[in-house]
Design a protein around this motif. Structure first.
Motif, PDB file in Angstrom:
ATOM      1  N   VAL A  33       0.884  -1.215  -0.055  1.00  0.00           N
ATOM      2  CA  VAL A  33       0.000  -0.141   0.174  1.00  0.00           C
ATOM      3  C   VAL A  33       0.907   1.170   0.174  1.00  0.00           C
ATOM      4  N   PHE A  34       0.674   2.037  -0.989  1.00  0.00           N
ATOM      5  CA  PHE A  34       1.500   3.308  -1.126  1.00  0.00           C
ATOM      6  C   PHE A  34       0.990   4.415  -0.495  1.00  0.00           C
ATOM      7  N   SER A  35       1.728   5.223   0.213  1.00  0.00           N
ATOM      8  CA  SER A  35       1.326   6.369   1.059  1.00  0.00           C
ATOM      9  C   SER A  35       1.227   7.405  -0.071  1.00  0.00           C
ATOM     10  N   CYS A  36       2.380   7.615  -0.844  1.00  0.00           N
ATOM     11  CA  CYS A  36       2.082   8.794  -1.749  1.00  0.00           C
ATOM     12  C   CYS A  36       2.919   8.692  -2.997  1.00  0.00           C
ATOM     13  N   PRO A  37       2.374   8.087  -3.736  1.00  0.00           N
ATOM     14  CA  PRO A  37       3.087   8.022  -5.180  1.00  0.00           C
ATOM     15  C   PRO A  37       2.975   8.905  -5.964  1.00  0.00           C
ATOM     16  N   SER A  38       3.997   9.195  -6.750  1.00  0.00           N
ATOM     17  CA  SER A  38       3.947  10.310  -7.820  1.00  0.00           C
ATOM     18  C   SER A  38       3.081  10.193  -8.888  1.00  0.00           C
ATOM     19  N   GLN A  39       2.680  11.062  -9.817  1.00  0.00           N
ATOM     20  CA  GLN A  39       1.717  10.841 -10.732  1.00  0.00           C
ATOM     21  C   GLN A  39       2.454  10.153 -11.749  1.00  0.00           C
ATOM     22  N   CYS A  40       3.782  10.510 -12.160  1.00  0.00           N
ATOM     23  CA  CYS A  40       4.459   9.642 -13.254  1.00  0.00           C
ATOM     24  C   CYS A  40       5.939  10.028 -12.929  1.00  0.00           C
ATOM     25  N   TRP A  41       6.714   9.587 -14.160  1.00  0.00           N
ATOM     26  CA  TRP A  41       8.035   9.701 -13.776  1.00  0.00           C
ATOM     27  C   TRP A  41       8.663  11.315 -14.061  1.00  0.00           C
ATOM     28  N   VAL A  42       7.950  12.248 -14.685  1.00  0.00           N
ATOM     29  CA  VAL A  42       8.078  13.304 -14.863  1.00  0.00           C
ATOM     30  C   VAL A  42       8.465  14.141 -13.687  1.00  0.00           C
ATOM     31  N   THR A  43       7.016  13.939 -12.821  1.00  0.00           N
ATOM     32  CA  THR A  43       6.883  14.540 -11.468  1.00  0.00           C
ATOM     33  C   THR A  43       7.890  13.929 -10.432  1.00  0.00           C
ATOM     34  N   GLN A  44       8.068  12.544 -10.676  1.00  0.00           N
ATOM     35  CA  GLN A  44       8.958  12.026  -9.849  1.00  0.00           C
ATOM     36  C   GLN A  44      10.487  12.546  -9.876  1.00  0.00           C
TER      37      GLN A  44
END
Length: 1288
Positions: A1072-1083
């Protein structure tokens, strides 16, 4: 706020952890000392050889003078014959060289008018040289003979005047040329006056004097080509221009014709003069032993010293030591010859006068009559006094007691010498390229053996020098270099090395806005399999390796941006960089501190094909196809048919290079520049590689250090010298764009593996296969030993075996492919001759037979250790490898490696014990003439001498003992493992799991529907929270520290698919992820605020190009289990066939040896046995013919490689010294300009403290002793990395 980025950040945190940036491998002090010693030695050698050549030649002329006693008058034809040999030897050597070039390289036939004109000039030149040295000079005095050869510059000085007057511009050497011409004429006038007024009734002497003057004028025509080209450039005559062009294009054929003419003319003059002088040729067959020995020594010294002087003078020029090691030693050589011949005459004359004690009033004329001419003809003592008296005899014609005669003679000698100096004064300002071609340095390939220093000085290229400034060479075309690195799962340290190397090159060659630079570059990193799926995210994320690379780039950027900044100097912030979404994944575009760009291409294996070869195909078509070819096609489509545009395109292809790199390569700018030099000045060189140094720790790395050293010291140098390098490794090699874009190269490199042999040749050794394609197209591949690169080597036994499991079959496949095309390659590639292909065949045979050779060596060791019969020892030696071979077909690869490791340790102990026993038997038997003893001693001496010739790497000899202990493992066990596992076409290295996150529980409890719904809502709201925080850039660091997400990623697939059974990997429960980024760019944008990334868009045309490229060549391969199983079966079948042939050859070798031992045949080679003092013991050793032939073949192979290594060492030293003398000055200027600019910027920012800081800064470098010592070659100790390179 953007203004906040200009303020100092965290002044309390100014301490830095800097990685190693400068070159810590190269001992610069030793290099500086070596350079100085080399230049000094070359200068002394050139001076000494010129002295020996001229002195020995003048002694031959003196011996042919009438009245000399060392050779009686009836034996004078012997001396004349030796003079003729001195004249024609250069022509014979030139014929051999020109015929070789005409056979292996393109040669064109000259026009008839060109042939007639050139042969006319050569007839006059050869006639003049023969008459001057054979007919006239034997009748002149020694002082005139020494200096009249300087008079051959008379026509050259006159042509210099004409050339500079036609240049239509003021030039600085016009007055010296006019003065030289007048002085040379004055020398002839004084010479004629002295001899004519001395005895005007002596008709013969008048004839000799006239012949000497006329012949010397004929000889001065020798260097007409040096000035005709310059005259034609400023002339409107079409005939003159076409003549110069034809002479240059058909140089080889003209050299053959003119050399034959010279030999014929010299032979005719010699054949006619001897009978006319009433001498008999028959006396040549009846020369006493003493005279024969004297003549042989003199002519031997003359011929050898002339050849070597020419070669060392050429080396001095190519080392950019033109003034110190070429011009000055040759100037002094003429004076030294005069002193060497005249001073003994004066000393002997004074000794004679002192011996009389004043009882008689004697003069030089009485001395000649009593001592010189009155001596007996029977001489059995030392030859030196007789030679001195013979030299004195040539001066007896003149009255040396009269000051007038001495003054006139001295005046003519000084006039001629000064005339030569002034005629060659332009050489002090001659400009040279870093690598200077011989044909561009010397106008003619011919040197004159009779007057070596004059021919070398006058044969050097003449340039019109302007008055205002020193004339510069035509600048070479600027080159564009693409640095292309492929990455996959490199570690932090490995990524740091390659990124630092690229940024280091950016600092070394900054981008010049609006100005031209000799070298421009772009950096590209192609990251394979960079993405991973993250459940709950809107798009794929980059994996931790790609994330690590971005962090390293940010860290290195900050270091290079503020590398010279202190606490009280304003620190620059990293500018914003761009991030782009692409059809193949993504792209990060970095503008480095000095203006050059670095592009990181993140590849998604779902959109584009992965593996190293396909990354290479990707950058080949992107950089060469799209960036280079398409741009010219667009211009052509607009302008239509344009010949100039096509020429410009071909020129840019020729001057565009690709530097292939691995993701862990560490290199320095000088290494790249040294490779660029090879491609820049040699148009047929398609690729060049450097010296690869393995790095790491542990016994496996120690073994590889010595193995790499031996491979580069011997194998690669032999390939470079005798033919072409067969493999230019992809970790550090420079390729020419025009070579890669040639037919059957880049296009053929895109072939998908569809047959078993393709997987082995194409995918297992893609670098070697690319070189094979280049060689087949006629391109040359070279090796530069001074160009260093460092790459990580396998540290584990398993990783090492898997790496060599790929390399060994691929190497055999490519060599067999080349040998199968010997006829075609030898015709198409001028560097790949049939003798060289035979050398490769012998090397291949020795590699194939290495397992059986090791078994025989082990059998010999067992014979000594166990004191058993050789047949039983051979049987025992066969048991372990046969068992290992048999079980390897049944057990897994990891078990095979474990088995090989155990056997390798046992074999190492056996090798160590055998070496100790052999040494003990040598001491006990008091002899070294046993096969084992000779092998050990010869091998040790060979490697030791080879290591001494590589001073920086001499310490690697310590690993030689480990290398010898590992011979059974490397040449027997590894061979078995490589052949048996040939069907395994996986990459074999770096196939490890990435750094793992929190440990997952073995069994995950199934979630209820309520829990799943709760987790879904939690992820939704956390994602919204993350997106809000991502919009606030000032809170990015807080987001990373507080909202860091642990992601479980999918296990990576190997770089090469193993075409065997594909096993399913069970998927683990998703966390269970607490705060995944939207995609690789925002990552990536959220990694750090120090280097902000803004999203940009890809050019639509470029995006369309990548889509078309992917569809045609790089579409991901679909897994087809059925085809994989079929290919696995075919690979096994191929493995079985190759393995059978491979080991049956070794079996034949062993059976042949065993049969000779069993039958006790009487066929053997008898070798005398000697003791340690090399005294014959009366006993003999008996060696079977097969063993003897193997020893002879091995010895010849080693000798051939050793000779090539010596040759390559010398030319590497020349190149490296030339690099230090040219590149360092340019770097110093660049550094000084940059330093002034930096100081100016600091002054604008910190006006209050600027004066004090600058004074401290200057004082720091003025007081730094190391900086003062190295200031000529290196701008500062901190920037020493610019000049890095292996000590040659």
């Amino acid at each position: 706020m953007d203004e906040d980025r200009n303020l100092p950040k965290r002044p309390w945190d100014t301490c830095r952890e800097l990685p190693v940036i400068e070159d810590d491998h190269t001992p610069w002090k030793m290099i500086k000392l070596l350079r100085t010693v080399c230049l000094l030695v070359v200068a002394i050698i050139v001076f000494g050889l010129a002295l020996c050549s001229k002195t020995s030649f003048l002694l031959l002329i003196t011996l042919s003078n009438e009245g000399t006693k060392v050779l009686s008058d009836e034996r004078k034809p012997v001396a004349l014959l030796c003079i003729g040999c001195s004249l024609i030897t250069p022509s014979v050597l030139l014929i051999v060289k020109s015929i070789w070039k005409a056979c292996y390289k393109s040669s064109k036939m000259p026009a008839k008018a060109t042939v007639a004109l050139v042969l006319f000039f050569e007839f006059l030149i050869s006639l003049g040289a023969a008459i001057l040295t054979i007919v006239a000079m034997p009748h002149l005095d020694i002082v005139t003979n020494v200096t009249i050869l300087n008079g051959v510059a008379v026509l050259s000085s006159f042509l210099q005047v004409i050339t500079q007057c036609n240049a239509k511009e003021r030039n600085r050497f016009l007055v010296p040329s006019i003065t030289a011409f007048l002085l040379l004429l004055l020398g002839y006038v004084l010479f004629l006056y002295l001899y004519v007024t001395k005895d005007s009734t002596n008709t013969k002497m008048m004839i000799w004097v006239g012949l000497a003057v006329g012949a010397s004028f004929f000889v001065s025509l020798n260097w007409w080509e040096n000035y005709l080209t310059l005259i034609s450039q400023n002339s409107s005559s079409v005939v003159l221009k076409s003549l110069c062009t034809d002479v240059r294009r058909s140089q080889n054929m003209l050299n053959i014709l003119t050399s034959l003419l010279r030999i014929a003319v010299t032979a005719v003059v010699l054949g006619i003069y001897v009978p006319l002088a009433k001498m008999d040729w028959d006396i040549v067959n009846f020369i006493p032993r003493r005279e024969t020995r004297i003549i042989a020594i003199i002519i031997g010294v003359q011929l050898i010293s002339s050849v070597l002087c020419h070669w060392f003078a050429l080396a001095a020029c190519k080392m950019h030591a033109l003034r110190r090691c070429f011009v000055l030693p040759l100037y002094l050589a003429s004076l030294a010859v005069m002193a060497l011949l005249v001073i003994p005459v004066i000393v002997y004359y004074q000794d004679y006068r002192n011996s009389l004690n004043g009882t008689l009033n004697t003069n030089f004329t009485n001395y000649c009559a009593v001592v010189v001419d009155g001596r007996s003809g029977n001489m059995n003592g030392s030859v030196f006094p007789d030679l001195v008296l013979d030299v004195t005899h040539t001066l007896c014609f003149l009255d040396m007691s009269k000051m007038a005669d001495i003054g006139i003679l001295t005046g003519s000698a000084v006039s001629w010498w000064l005339g030569l100096v002034l005629a060659t004064l332009h050489l002090w300002q001659l400009s040279l390229y870093r690598i200077q071609r011989t044909q561009d340095l010397f106008v003619r390939r011919l040197y004159e053996g009779g007057f070596i220093e004059q021919s070398l000085l006058l044969n050097t290229r003449f340039d019109v020098q302007k008055v205002q400034k020193r004339r510069r060479l035509r600048s070479l075309d600027p080159v564009k270099v693409f640095l292309c690195a492929t990455m996959w799962h490199e570690t932090y340290d490995e990524m740091m090395k390659i990124v630092i190397s690229i940024f280091r090159f950016d600092k070394y060659r900054p981008k010049k806005e609006g100005g031209k630079s000799d070298v421009t570059f772009e950096g590209h990193i192609y990251f394979d399999d960079a993405f991973k799926k993250v459940p709950g995210s809107h798009g794929p994320h980059v994996n931790e390796y790609a994330e690590m690379l971005v962090n390293i780039i940010r860290e290195v950027y900050g270091i290079f941006l503020n590398i010279d900044k202190g606490l009280f100097k304003k620190r620059q912030q990293i500018p914003d960089q761009s991030i782009i979404r692409t059809s193949y994944g993504g792209r990060l575009v970095i503008t480095m501190p000095h203006g050059n760009t670095l592009t990181v291409h993140f590849k998604d294996r779902q959109f584009i094909r992965h593996k190293k070869r396909w990354s290479q195909v990707m950058y080949l078509y992107y950089l060469l196809g799209w960036k280079l070819a398409t741009s010219y096609y667009k211009r052509w489509s607009k302008a239509g048919e344009d010949t100039e545009l096509k020429k410009e395109f071909e020129r840019e292809k020729h001057n565009t290079y690709l530097l292939a790199l691995d993701g862990d390569t560490d290199f320095h700018p000088s290494s790249v520049m040294l490779l660029i030099d090879r491609l820049r000045l040699y148009p047929l060189v398609g690729a060049a590689c450097g010296r690869i140094h393995p790095t790491g720790s542990g016994p496996m790395v120690w073994y590889q250090k010595f193995e790499y050293a031996v491979g580069h010291w011997l194998h690669k140098t032999a390939e470079h010298v005798y033919g072409c390098v067969l493999c230019s490794p992809g970790c550090f090699s420079l390729f020419r764009a025009s070579a890669l874009m040639d037919d059957n190269v880049m296009k053929k490199y895109t072939i998908k593996s569809s047959r078993p042999a393709h997987y082995i040749q194409f995918d297992q050794g893609e670098d070697r296969w690319l070189c094979t394609l280049l060689l087949k197209q006629g391109w040359r591949v070279e090796y530069n030993a001074a160009s260093d690169a460092y790459t990580n080597a396998p540290e584990e036994f398993k990783e090492f075996f898997n790496q060599r499991r790929r390399w060994t079959p691929s190497t055999l496949a490519n060599i067999v492919d080349l040998l199968g095309s010997t006829t075609v390659i030898s015709k198409r590639n001028p560097s790949m001759s049939k003798p060289y292909m035979f050398y490769q065949l012998v090397s291949l045979a020795s590699s194939v037979l290495s397992p059986s050779t090791v078994i025989l060596m082990i059998a010999g060791s067992l014979t000594v250790l166990l004191d058993i019969h050789p047949n039983w020892a051979l049987f025992l030696a066969l048991i372990p490898p046969v068992i290992f071979l048999a079980v390897s077909f049944k057990i897994k690869a990891d078990t095979q490696i474990l088995f090989a490791a155990v056997l390798g340790v046992l074999y190492a102990f056996l090798m160590m014990i055998s070496a100790l026993v052999i040494i003990g038997s040598m001491v006990e038997q008091q002899t070294i003439m046993t096969p084992s003893s000779l092998f050990i001693i010869a091998l040790a001496c060979f490697y030791f001498v080879t290591a001494l010739l590589h001073p920086q790497e001499v310490g690697l000899i310590a690993y030689g003992f480990l290398y010898i202990l590992c011979i059974p493992s490397a040449y027997l066990l590894l061979a078995v493992y490589s052949m048996v596992n040939m069907n395994n076409v996986s990459w074999g290295t770096r196939e490890t799991m990435p750094p793992a996150g929190p440990a997952q529980q073995a069994g995950a409890t199934p979630q209820t529907q309520a829990q799943k719904a709760k987790n879904a809502f939690t992820r939704f709201f956390m994602r919204a929270k993350c997106c809000r925080k991502l919009c606030r850039k000032e809170d990015t660091e807080e987001l990373i520290s507080n909202q860091e997400v642990e992601v479980e990623r999918q296990e990576p697939q190997p770089q090469n698919t193993i075409v065997e059974d594909v096993k399913e990997v069970p998927r683990q429960a998703e966390p269970v992820f607490s705060c995944p980024s939207q995609c690789w760019v925002t990552q990536l944008q959220s990694l750090s605020d120090d280097m902000r990334l803004y999203e940009d868009e890809l050019d639509p045309e470029e995006d369309q190009f990548f889509r078309e490229l992917t569809a045609k060549y790089l579409e991901p391969l679909q897994e087809n289990k059925k085809k994989q199983e079929e290919m696995a079966a075919e690979l096994k079948e191929l493995r079985n066939k190759v393995t059978f042939v491979y080991f049956i050859c070794n079996a034949f070798w062993i059976v042949a040896t065993f049969t000779l031992q069993v039958t006790n045949t009487s066929v053997f080679i008898q070798v005398p046995k000697v003791d340690i003092n090399l005294q014959y013991t009366g006993e003999y050793l008996y060696i079977e013919p097969i063993g003897f032939m193997f020893i002879i073949a091995f010895a010849l192979l080693v000798l051939v490689q050793f000779i090539a290594m010596l040759y390559h060492r010398i030319y590497t030293l020349i190149h490296f010294v030339a690099y230090l003398d040219t590149e360092s000055r340019q770097e110093k200027q660049m550094y000084e300009v940059k330093q002034v600019k930096d100081d100016k910027d600091d002054k604008d920012d910190t006006a209050d403290n600027d004066d004090e800081n600058n004074e401290e800064y200057e004082d720091e470098f003025e007081d730094d002793e190391d900086y003062d010592n190295d200031s000529l070659m290196f701008p500062s100790l901190h920037h020493r990395a610019y000049d890095s390179g292996t000590l040659v």
